[in-house]
Design a protein around this motif. Structure first.
Motif: not given
Length: 145
Positions: A99-114, A116-122
């Motif tokens: 979960e921590k790795c996924l949080h880092v990836w979701c916050l760092e790999a995508y900026d607001d307004g990008d 984002i794939p549907d499977y990473l929205v949640g």
């Protein structure tokens, strides 16, 4: 007024082409799909909690290749996959990711307004919530209530 009628006719034709008889039929279909997704996600969480899925960390590429995004040390009890190549679109794999790795990836790999794939929205929403909670002042500490 004519524009609204044309838009309604176009929407009705789109729904009919998809096999739906009305907007209510379409909405009911989406509610069923959402319920199925929720049940699937719960089943994956239950399986993971029961130890039925291998735990996977996401790691960096490049100069720091292999370093886990959550900064956990390497050990034999879990494996790592380079984050940018991880099959996060696979629900079973996604449920097994740290979960921590996924949080880092979701916050760092995508900026607001990008986009984002549907499977990473949640997971991104959960990561943002966790980050906001981590930054919130704690009661009793300087600046807290």
């Amino acid at each position: 007024m004519q524009t609204t009628t044309v838009a309604n006719t176009d929407r009705a034709e789109q729904l009919e082409a998809l096999g739906f008889t009305s907007e209510a039929d379409y909405e009911q279909h989406h509610q069923i799909l959402q319920k199925a997704r929720d049940l699937g996600e719960q089943a994956l969480r239950d399986t993971r909690a029961a130890g039925g899925l291998e735990y996977v960390h996401l790691s960096e590429t490049g100069p720091h290749a292999g370093r886990r995004l959550c900064l956990a040390p390497k050990d034999q009890s879990s494996r790592s996959v380079h984050a940018m190549y991880a099959p996060l679109n696979n629900p079973t794999f996604l449920a097994s990711v740290c979960e921590k790795c996924l949080h880092v990836w979701c916050l760092e790999a995508y900026d607001d307004g990008d986009d984002i794939p549907d499977y990473l929205v949640g997971p991104r929403a959960a990561a943002k919530l966790a980050a906001a909670k981590a930054e919130a002042p704690v009661v009793g500490e300087k600046g807290g209530q």
